[in-house]
Design a protein around this motif. Structure first.
Motif, PDB file in Angstrom:
ATOM      1  N   LEU A 276      54.468  16.275 149.287  1.00 14.49           N
ATOM      2  CA  LEU A 276      54.998  17.084 148.333  1.00 14.49           C
ATOM      3  C   LEU A 276      53.413  18.137 147.870  1.00 14.49           C
ATOM      4  CD1 LEU A 276      58.623  17.303 148.468  1.00 14.49           C
ATOM      5  CD2 LEU A 276      57.302  18.648 150.910  1.00 14.49           C
ATOM      6  N   ALA A 277      52.876  16.994 147.130  1.00 14.25           N
ATOM      7  CA  ALA A 277      51.331  16.692 145.749  1.00 14.25           C
ATOM      8  C   ALA A 277      50.626  16.592 146.737  1.00 14.25           C
ATOM      9  CB  ALA A 277      51.816  16.001 145.645  1.00 14.25           C
ATOM     10  N   GLY A 278      50.602  17.140 148.718  1.00 13.08           N
ATOM     11  CA  GLY A 278      48.886  17.512 148.800  1.00 13.08           C
ATOM     12  C   GLY A 278      48.834  15.592 149.604  1.00 13.08           C
ATOM     13  N   ILE A 279      47.182  15.777 150.030  1.00 16.86           N
ATOM     14  CA  ILE A 279      47.117  14.718 151.027  1.00 16.86           C
ATOM     15  C   ILE A 279      46.852  13.495 149.848  1.00 16.86           C
ATOM     16  CG2 ILE A 279      45.635  13.983 153.111  1.00 16.86           C
ATOM     17  CD1 ILE A 279      46.984  15.947 153.798  1.00 16.86           C
ATOM     18  N   ILE A 280      47.256  12.562 150.163  1.00 15.53           N
ATOM     19  CA  ILE A 280      47.498  11.123 149.443  1.00 15.53           C
ATOM     20  C   ILE A 280      46.601  10.239 150.478  1.00 15.53           C
ATOM     21  CG2 ILE A 280      47.862   9.270 147.582  1.00 15.53           C
ATOM     22  CD1 ILE A 280      48.400  12.043 146.752  1.00 15.53           C
ATOM     23  N   ILE A 281      45.493   9.827 150.021  1.00 15.88           N
ATOM     24  CA  ILE A 281      44.583   8.349 151.107  1.00 15.88           C
ATOM     25  C   ILE A 281      45.037   7.265 150.019  1.00 15.88           C
ATOM     26  CG2 ILE A 281      42.476   7.455 151.787  1.00 15.88           C
ATOM     27  CD1 ILE A 281      41.730  10.291 151.693  1.00 15.88           C
ATOM     28  N   PRO A 282      45.902   5.625 150.553  1.00 20.78           N
ATOM     29  CA  PRO A 282      46.023   5.155 149.808  1.00 20.78           C
ATOM     30  C   PRO A 282      44.852   3.981 150.825  1.00 20.78           C
ATOM     31  CG  PRO A 282      48.103   5.253 151.042  1.00 20.78           C
ATOM     32  CD  PRO A 282      47.294   6.261 151.559  1.00 20.78           C
ATOM     33  N   LYS A 283      44.670   3.109 150.352  1.00 21.06           N
ATOM     34  CA  LYS A 283      43.500   1.377 150.827  1.00 21.06           C
ATOM     35  C   LYS A 283      43.788   0.862 150.413  1.00 21.06           C
ATOM     36  CE  LYS A 283      39.547   0.512 149.586  1.00 21.06           C
ATOM     37  NZ  LYS A 283      38.103   0.470 149.454  1.00 21.06           N
ATOM     38  N   LEU A 284      44.489  -0.318 151.906  1.00 20.42           N
ATOM     39  CA  LEU A 284      44.741  -1.607 151.221  1.00 20.42           C
ATOM     40  C   LEU A 284      43.641  -2.381 151.335  1.00 20.42           C
ATOM     41  CD1 LEU A 284      46.518  -2.002 154.565  1.00 20.42           C
ATOM     42  CD2 LEU A 284      48.189  -1.292 152.759  1.00 20.42           C
ATOM     43  N   GLU A 285      43.605  -2.817 150.443  1.00 19.52           N
ATOM     44  CA  GLU A 285      42.548  -3.734 149.775  1.00 19.52           C
ATOM     45  C   GLU A 285      42.316  -5.631 150.255  1.00 19.52           C
ATOM     46  OE1 GLU A 285      39.967  -2.875 147.915  1.00 19.52           O
ATOM     47  OE2 GLU A 285      40.958  -0.772 147.330  1.00 19.52           O
ATOM     48  N   SER A 286      41.775  -6.056 150.412  1.00 19.64           N
ATOM     49  CA  SER A 286      41.368  -7.541 150.480  1.00 19.64           C
ATOM     50  C   SER A 286      41.719  -8.921 150.089  1.00 19.64           C
ATOM     51  CB  SER A 286      39.760  -7.717 150.759  1.00 19.64           C
ATOM     52  OG  SER A 286      39.774  -8.208 149.172  1.00 19.64           O
ATOM     53  N   ASN A 287      42.805  -8.407 148.675  1.00 24.74           N
ATOM     54  CA  ASN A 287      43.136  -8.859 148.148  1.00 24.74           C
ATOM     55  C   ASN A 287      44.561  -8.966 148.312  1.00 24.74           C
ATOM     56  OD1 ASN A 287      43.528  -6.735 146.280  1.00 24.74           O
ATOM     57  ND2 ASN A 287      43.111  -7.271 144.619  1.00 24.74           N
ATOM     58  N   GLY A 288      45.575  -8.127 148.792  1.00 23.89           N
ATOM     59  CA  GLY A 288      46.475  -7.262 149.347  1.00 23.89           C
ATOM     60  C   GLY A 288      47.083  -6.800 148.464  1.00 23.89           C
ATOM     61  N   GLU A 289      46.234  -6.499 147.391  1.00 23.13           N
ATOM     62  CA  GLU A 289      46.574  -4.699 146.288  1.00 23.13           C
ATOM     63  C   GLU A 289      46.337  -3.946 147.320  1.00 23.13           C
ATOM     64  OE1 GLU A 289      45.021  -5.500 142.924  1.00 23.13           O
ATOM     65  OE2 GLU A 289      47.028  -6.275 141.743  1.00 23.13           O
ATOM     66  N   VAL A 290      46.508  -2.309 146.748  1.00 21.43           N
ATOM     67  CA  VAL A 290      46.715  -0.987 147.605  1.00 21.43           C
ATOM     68  C   VAL A 290      46.063  -0.192 146.253  1.00 21.43           C
ATOM     69  CG1 VAL A 290      47.133   0.625 148.700  1.00 21.43           C
ATOM     70  CG2 VAL A 290      48.317  -1.512 148.947  1.00 21.43           C
ATOM     71  N   THR A 291      44.057   0.122 146.723  1.00 21.25           N
ATOM     72  CA  THR A 291      44.061   1.207 146.158  1.00 21.25           C
ATOM     73  C   THR A 291      44.595   2.992 146.221  1.00 21.25           C
ATOM     74  OG1 THR A 291      42.429  -0.271 145.001  1.00 21.25           O
ATOM     75  CG2 THR A 291      41.819   2.331 144.728  1.00 21.25           C
TER      76      THR A 291
END
Length: 279
Positions: A104-119
């Motif tokens: 509802l706030a628009g297009i959001i793009i998460p990316k899976l990182e190699s260390n298991g975190e998400v940017t």
């Protein structure tokens, strides 16, 4: 009806994730979400997140009900959890995988990182009073260091929207704030017609701040991703912190970068599955 779910948490901000790809609308009602989120009589969570079918411009759609049944525009910790949940649904172990998610706030793009975190590319902060929205006075279109009377005290506040409204105030000691008392008074203040999330920020040094939050519709939580983003933006606007900053929350730390190159805010942090079940 039996509902399969997965429980995820991002820095202790916990959510019930539901595979809702078979329908364009959430398969449960806000009233049912309230019962599921109850920590004594239900599963227990700060909200319920639905992975819905995508659109022409996104692979998936995100909807969320808060623990009080209200529906926020976005949730920073929640979308990190959703990205991990989607990867689990797809059986995808690919690192550096990105998803375009419609919210509802628009297009959001998460990316899976190699260390298991998400940017997560959280987009550009909205600073105009009408965009937040708030009726607070603005200077050059921005609501920065404006007085707000709450509980018979004048607070200096800065308002930022990360797709949802935030009211940020800087304090000497964030641990001394009686959140359970003051939080609802900020959330329901008449200056915020759609209510507001409220962050109390203690600046440790220019690249490290401590944050406690009262979330609109959820109350005291251990972390708030959009709040961390909004707080760094507010810190920069008030010349109190750097654009690249660690935000310490009760549940752990997030790395926030308000990029000077493209004016977008990037958030990096963990998201972990807790358990699966049927309700």
């Amino acid at each position: 009806m039996v509902i399969e779910f997965s429980k995820y948490q991002g820095l202790g901000n916990d959510f019930i994730l539901i595979d809702n790809r078979q329908s364009a609308d959430p398969i449960i009602t806000p009233e049912q979400a309230i019962k599921m989120c109850d920590r004594h009589f239900g599963i227990g969570a700060d909200g319920v997140i639905f992975a819905l079918p995508g659109t022409e411009s996104a692979e998936y759609t995100m909807r969320i009900y808060n623990s009080d049944g209200s529906e926020p525009e976005m949730c920073g910790n929640g979308i990190r959890c959703l990205a991990k949940f989607i990867a689990d649904l797809e059986g995808n172990s690919e690192v550096n995988k990105s998803y375009r998610i419609d919210t509802l706030a628009g297009i959001i793009i998460p990316k899976l990182e190699s260390n298991g975190e998400v940017t997560v590319d959280m987009g550009k902060p909205q600073l105009a009073a009408a965009e937040i929205p708030t009726t607070l006075n603005s200077s050059n279109g921005k609501v920065v260091a404006q007085p707000l009377t709450v509980d018979n005290r004048s607070w200096s506040v800065t308002a930022v929207s990360m797709g949802n409204p935030h009211c940020i105030t800087f304090v000497e000691d964030s641990s001394a704030i009686a959140l359970e008392k003051i939080g609802p008074l900020f959330e329901h203040h008449s200056a915020f017609p759609q209510r507001t999330n409220t962050e109390f920020i203690q600046v440790v040094k220019s690249n490290y701040i401590k944050m406690r939050v009262w979330e609109r519709g959820a109350g005291i939580t251990l972390a708030c991703g959009t709040g961390a983003c909004a707080s760094v933006v507010a810190g920069v606007l008030n010349e109190k912190c750097d654009r690249l900053c660690t935000v310490e929350l009760p549940g752990g730390c997030l790395q926030i970068n308000w990029s000077e190159d493209d004016n977008r805010v990037y958030m990096t942090g963990p998201a972990t599955e807790v358990f699966k079940g049927k309700y």
